[in-house]
Write an enzyme that holds these catalytic residues in place. Structure first.
Site, PDB file in Angstrom:
ATOM      1  N   CYS A  57      36.063 -10.474 -18.208  1.00  0.00           N
ATOM      2  CA  CYS A  57      35.997 -11.623 -19.122  1.00  0.00           C
ATOM      3  C   CYS A  57      35.807 -11.111 -20.556  1.00  0.00           C
ATOM      4  O   CYS A  57      34.867 -10.356 -20.814  1.00  0.00           O
ATOM      5  CB  CYS A  57      34.834 -12.528 -18.743  1.00  0.00           C
ATOM      6  SG  CYS A  57      34.601 -13.888 -19.897  1.00  0.00           S
ATOM      7  N   ASP A 104       6.530 -17.456 -45.454  1.00  0.00           N
ATOM      8  CA  ASP A 104       7.838 -17.410 -44.814  1.00  0.00           C
ATOM      9  C   ASP A 104       8.825 -16.717 -45.748  1.00  0.00           C
ATOM     10  O   ASP A 104       9.655 -17.351 -46.392  1.00  0.00           O
ATOM     11  CB  ASP A 104       8.304 -18.834 -44.477  1.00  0.00           C
ATOM     12  CG  ASP A 104       9.420 -18.821 -43.456  1.00  0.00           C
ATOM     13  OD1 ASP A 104       9.654 -17.756 -42.849  1.00  0.00           O
ATOM     14  OD2 ASP A 104      10.059 -19.862 -43.268  1.00  0.00           O
ATOM     15  N   TYR A 130      -0.624  -8.141 -49.322  1.00  0.00           N
ATOM     16  CA  TYR A 130      -1.801  -8.336 -48.479  1.00  0.00           C
ATOM     17  C   TYR A 130      -2.328  -7.101 -47.767  1.00  0.00           C
ATOM     18  O   TYR A 130      -3.263  -7.192 -46.984  1.00  0.00           O
ATOM     19  CB  TYR A 130      -1.530  -9.421 -47.439  1.00  0.00           C
ATOM     20  CG  TYR A 130      -0.244  -9.245 -46.664  1.00  0.00           C
ATOM     21  CD1 TYR A 130       0.789 -10.154 -46.811  1.00  0.00           C
ATOM     22  CD2 TYR A 130      -0.071  -8.175 -45.809  1.00  0.00           C
ATOM     23  CE1 TYR A 130       1.973 -10.007 -46.121  1.00  0.00           C
ATOM     24  CE2 TYR A 130       1.106  -8.015 -45.116  1.00  0.00           C
ATOM     25  CZ  TYR A 130       2.120  -8.938 -45.270  1.00  0.00           C
ATOM     26  OH  TYR A 130       3.291  -8.785 -44.594  1.00  0.00           O
ATOM     27  N   CYS A 141      37.699 -17.412 -20.184  1.00  0.00           N
ATOM     28  CA  CYS A 141      38.713 -16.803 -19.321  1.00  0.00           C
ATOM     29  C   CYS A 141      39.176 -17.741 -18.215  1.00  0.00           C
ATOM     30  O   CYS A 141      40.116 -17.426 -17.490  1.00  0.00           O
ATOM     31  CB  CYS A 141      38.186 -15.500 -18.716  1.00  0.00           C
ATOM     32  SG  CYS A 141      36.900 -15.751 -17.487  1.00  0.00           S
ATOM     33  N   GLU A 146      -5.263 -15.608 -43.664  1.00  0.00           N
ATOM     34  CA  GLU A 146      -4.398 -15.714 -44.835  1.00  0.00           C
ATOM     35  C   GLU A 146      -3.220 -16.590 -44.473  1.00  0.00           C
ATOM     36  O   GLU A 146      -2.755 -16.565 -43.325  1.00  0.00           O
ATOM     37  CB  GLU A 146      -3.855 -14.330 -45.221  1.00  0.00           C
ATOM     38  CG  GLU A 146      -4.903 -13.317 -45.574  1.00  0.00           C
ATOM     39  CD  GLU A 146      -4.339 -11.891 -45.497  1.00  0.00           C
ATOM     40  OE1 GLU A 146      -3.378 -11.586 -46.226  1.00  0.00           O
ATOM     41  OE2 GLU A 146      -4.837 -11.113 -44.680  1.00  0.00           O
ATOM     42  N   LYS A 181       0.425 -17.510 -43.888  1.00  0.00           N
ATOM     43  CA  LYS A 181       1.556 -16.662 -43.527  1.00  0.00           C
ATOM     44  C   LYS A 181       2.741 -17.101 -44.377  1.00  0.00           C
ATOM     45  O   LYS A 181       3.132 -18.273 -44.334  1.00  0.00           O
ATOM     46  CB  LYS A 181       1.848 -16.871 -42.042  1.00  0.00           C
ATOM     47  CG  LYS A 181       2.827 -15.921 -41.461  1.00  0.00           C
ATOM     48  CD  LYS A 181       2.840 -16.096 -39.953  1.00  0.00           C
ATOM     49  CE  LYS A 181       3.943 -15.268 -39.332  1.00  0.00           C
ATOM     50  NZ  LYS A 181       5.266 -15.605 -39.821  1.00  0.00           N
ATOM     51  N   CYS A 225      34.734 -20.965 -16.880  1.00  0.00           N
ATOM     52  CA  CYS A 225      34.376 -20.214 -18.086  1.00  0.00           C
ATOM     53  C   CYS A 225      35.292 -20.651 -19.229  1.00  0.00           C
ATOM     54  O   CYS A 225      36.511 -20.621 -19.073  1.00  0.00           O
ATOM     55  CB  CYS A 225      34.542 -18.719 -17.824  1.00  0.00           C
ATOM     56  SG  CYS A 225      34.450 -17.701 -19.296  1.00  0.00           S
ATOM     57  N   LYS A 270       0.959 -19.933 -35.475  1.00  0.00           N
ATOM     58  CA  LYS A 270       2.153 -20.627 -35.983  1.00  0.00           C
ATOM     59  C   LYS A 270       1.872 -22.119 -36.033  1.00  0.00           C
ATOM     60  O   LYS A 270       1.401 -22.697 -35.047  1.00  0.00           O
ATOM     61  CB  LYS A 270       3.353 -20.366 -35.060  1.00  0.00           C
ATOM     62  CG  LYS A 270       3.789 -18.917 -35.028  1.00  0.00           C
ATOM     63  CD  LYS A 270       4.580 -18.576 -36.280  1.00  0.00           C
ATOM     64  CE  LYS A 270       5.197 -17.196 -36.191  1.00  0.00           C
ATOM     65  NZ  LYS A 270       6.591 -17.174 -35.885  1.00  0.00           N
ATOM     66  N   CYS A 315      29.795 -16.274 -15.348  1.00  0.00           N
ATOM     67  CA  CYS A 315      31.204 -15.948 -15.197  1.00  0.00           C
ATOM     68  C   CYS A 315      31.230 -14.572 -14.559  1.00  0.00           C
ATOM     69  O   CYS A 315      30.766 -13.602 -15.146  1.00  0.00           O
ATOM     70  CB  CYS A 315      31.912 -15.919 -16.550  1.00  0.00           C
ATOM     71  SG  CYS A 315      33.558 -15.210 -16.443  1.00  0.00           S
TER      72      CYS A 315
HETATM   73 ZN   LIG Z   1      34.768 -15.642 -18.428  1.00  0.00          ZN
END
Ligand SMILES: [Zn+2]
Length: 682
Positions: A434, A116, A223, A414, A112, A114, A411, A317, A429
């Site tokens: 953080c 979306d 379905y 931080c 069938e 599919k 980072c 898919k 990090c």
């Molecule tokens: Zn960080």
């Protein structure tokens, strides 16, 4: 003709024309003629209100639900499907099926398209639509009946069809032309455009105003029939084949996508998938693949399901659509484990029906290897629900003028230096405080799959972290109304709702909390297994790696990760904080099955306060394992369990009689090891 007979006739006519128009796209009469039938029915019903019924075609648009959408349970869990991306995957699927069934020739499959859209479960009782629910987490969804009733492809009553209670599953979607119309209206009104039909359909279905939903023009394809009279089978016993079931659904007036095909074997199936890969754009709706199911319900039962997917079905898919887009910059996201992940900011570009402005990049090494540079055109791709990703640069000349990209050293949140262990591809990090880690961790903690704290979303968590109001997960349980009301986009009502949700979450099942803690490698399933086996967070906290590993389904990596987590003092502090906040850390006692009660014949006495659980809980757990719990120490006592501030007389009597004692930790270990499936229990 008397009014009742005329009303009956008009309803049948209108239903027939609705089906012709909305399901088969083959109207027999003009819109004006249809409207005339509707007006006549409305007038007659107004004159004879006693003849009005809830399944009349005039009754599609009802009132708003007063309290938002209620949560409801599906008749059977709505499983998702395993995916196949290439022809080889399809052939591998067929091979698994043949192996599982012990046959050489590939069996018949039904293929069938599919859709979306959004998975939906409709409940009919004696042929009348009584409920429409979203898929939700597969077990529970939201009841959106009022909105589903406005979908004119969905009949309010079935023609013939089964009696009793049945659930019919399918997909609600927004046809391409309605999506374009809605976006045109948005544009005319100077409002932002919707990204894609799927999200627009999802938003529409969760709108609280059925009148607006009706205007949007959602459609549906159904379905699957799930009947209450046979809870064990995916299809009711009376259904001889999936193909026959689809024909039945269509005969009852339900919308069934007409291009499905019963494929005699794998070659036929592959041909079907290839044909629609090329033809799909000609359809009036978005399709992102083909759903493949074994036709014969008896064979399905023989194959069964894994914990995630049925073994008798898969989703093929269609390949991703590719486009070129301008890569404006590469930003860094810090996840809850501190992992620093680059992502792409793009000039908005339409791919596979969606407007894309962000896309994933693989990892820093990969960006360098592919030589993806900000400020250049790149190739992006997107398939269905999958997050769009950057494939590579358009211009691959290494001598081109744009500067090469390098991974930032610090980072972005931080400022700590980012670290990369030699053997890993991931930069991290390592700053344990953080703010980004706490924020992402809390998002996970509050998420639907974990503690399910509705209203505690990304934006609120971000504000709470930014303003320094929370430093650990436990802190959210100490928030008060004025603090929450002070946040952006939070009123009195929404603050009260968040507080109520927080309160409710305190009594969640233990596995939700365990999963929410975000321990590396502990997914939903692992958390459930651990919670089931050990019964409480405290028991898991003291369990050794060996004890953890002795649990069925728990491997060495997971066991080591759990042990490492609880060895960290900050994490034990967090658990203490959560206990102080009043969270349930002990599960319902698991009753050992008859004949496998590892503590049978033993008698315990408990004295003093246990910090991890109440005396009642402790008693219930011991009894569940077959032990007896009494109030006074005697020669028959196996051991005295001693908490804080124990009673002096019990303690003295135990010493006098030479009865062993167990402190709280030893008691927890006893519970942890004395599980029905553990023969080594002491
Ligand atoms: Zn960080």
């Amino acid at each position: 003709m008397n009014p009742a007979a005329r009303i009956h006739f008009l309803r049948d006519e209108i239903r027939r024309h609705e089906e012709l128009y909305y399901v088969h796209a083959k109207p027999e009469i003009t819109d004006a003629a249809f409207d005339a039938l509707m007006s006549e029915l409305r007038a007659l019903e107004a004159a004879h209100p006693e003849l009005l019924t809830v399944d009349s075609p005039t009754q599609r648009v009802g009132g708003r639900p007063a309290e938002g959408f209620a949560e409801v349970e599906h008749l059977q869990p709505m499983l998702s499907l395993d995916n196949a991306y290439h022809e080889e995957d399809l052939r591998a699927f067929d091979e698994r099926v043949r192996k599982g069934l012990g046959v050489d020739r590939s069996p018949a499959y039904v293929a069938e398209l599919k859709i979306d859209g959004l998975s939906m479960a409709l409940t009919y009782e004696d042929g009348r639509l009584v409920r429409g629910a979203t898929r939700g987490d597969g077990v529970r969804g939201e009841e959106v009946t009022q909105n589903v009733r406005t979908v004119r492809a969905i009949p309010l009553s079935l023609k013939g069809g089964p009696q009793g209670r049945v659930e019919i599953r399918g997909e609600v979607y927004l046809p391409k032309k309605n999506f374009e119309r809605i976006n045109q209206e948005q544009e005319d009104a100077g409002e932002p455009l919707y990204a894609n039909p799927r999200n627009t359909a999802a938003g529409t279905l969760r709108n609280l105003d059925p009148a607006l939903v009706a205007k949007r023009g959602l459609a549906a394809w159904m379905y699957q029939l799930v009947a209450e009279f046979d809870l064990s089978a995916e299809a009711p016993a009376s259904v001889e084949s999936h193909a026959q079931m689809l024909k039945d659904l269509a005969a009852w007036g339900l919308p069934v996508e007409p291009h499905w095909k019963r494929c005699a074997g794998i070659e036929d199936l592959v041909a079907f998938c290839n044909e629609w890969r090329d033809r799909r754009h000609s359809l009036a709706f978005e399709t992102d693949g083909v759903v493949i199911k074994l036709d014969d319900p008896a064979l399905r039962q023989r194959l069964g399901s894994t914990s995630k997917f049925p073994r008798w079905a898969t989703a093929f898919k269609f390949p991703a659509e590719q486009k070129q887009a301008m890569l404006k910059s590469i930003e860094i996201n810090i996840g809850r484990t501190g992992a620093a992940t680059p992502f792409a900011m793009l000039e908005p570009t339409v791919v596979a029906g969606s407007t894309i402005s962000m896309a994933t990049l693989h990892n820093p090494d990969d960006i360098v290897r592919k030589d993806i540079r900000p400020g250049e055109m790149v190739i992006i791709e997107k398939a269905g629900d999958v997050i769009p990703r950057v494939v590579g640069p358009v211009d691959t000349d290494p001598a081109r003028p744009t500067p090469r990209w390098v991974m930032p050293a610090t980072c972005p949140r931080c400022g700590s230096a980012l670290q990369k262990p030699e053997d890993e591809a991931v930069w991290r990090c390592d700053n344990s405080s953080c703010p980004s880690k706490l924020q992402r961790g809390l998002e996970h903690f509050a998420s639907r799959g974990a503690m399910n704290i509705e209203g505690l979303g990304e934006s609120l968590i971000w504000q709470l972290c930014k303003n320094g109001l929370i430093k650990s997960y436990a802190d959210i349980y100490f928030l008060d109304a004025p603090t929450l009301e002070g946040m952006e986009r939070m009123g009195k009502k929404s603050a009260a709702k968040v507080l109520a949700e927080l309160e409710k979450s305190k009594s969640n099942d233990v596995w939700r909390l365990l999963y929410g803690l975000g321990i590396r490698h502990v997914g939903e399933r692992g958390a459930q297994v651990l919670a089931d086996h050990f019964g409480s967070i405290d028991a898991i906290e003291v369990a050794s790696i060996e004890q953890l590993q002795s649990v069925h389904e728990i491997g060495p990596v997971l066991a080591a990760s759990v042990r490492a987590y609880f060895d960290e003092p900050r994490n034990r502090e967090l658990i203490a904080g959560l206990r102080k906040a009043g969270l349930k850390l002990v599960g319902e006692p698991k009753r050992a099955p008859e004949g496998s009660q590892p503590l049978a014949g033993r008698t315990y006495v408990i004295t003093g306060e246990l910090s991890g659980m109440s005396r009642e809980d402790a008693q219930a757990r011991l009894e569940a394992l077959g032990a007896k719990v009494t109030n006074s120490v005697s020669t028959k006592t196996t051991a005295l369990i001693v908490g804080a501030d124990p009673g002096a007389s019990k303690f003295e009597k135990a010493s006098a009689l030479g009865i062993p004692t167990k402190n709280e930790q030893e008691f927890m270990e006893l519970l942890a090891t004395a599980q029905p499936d553990n023969p080594r229990a002491r």
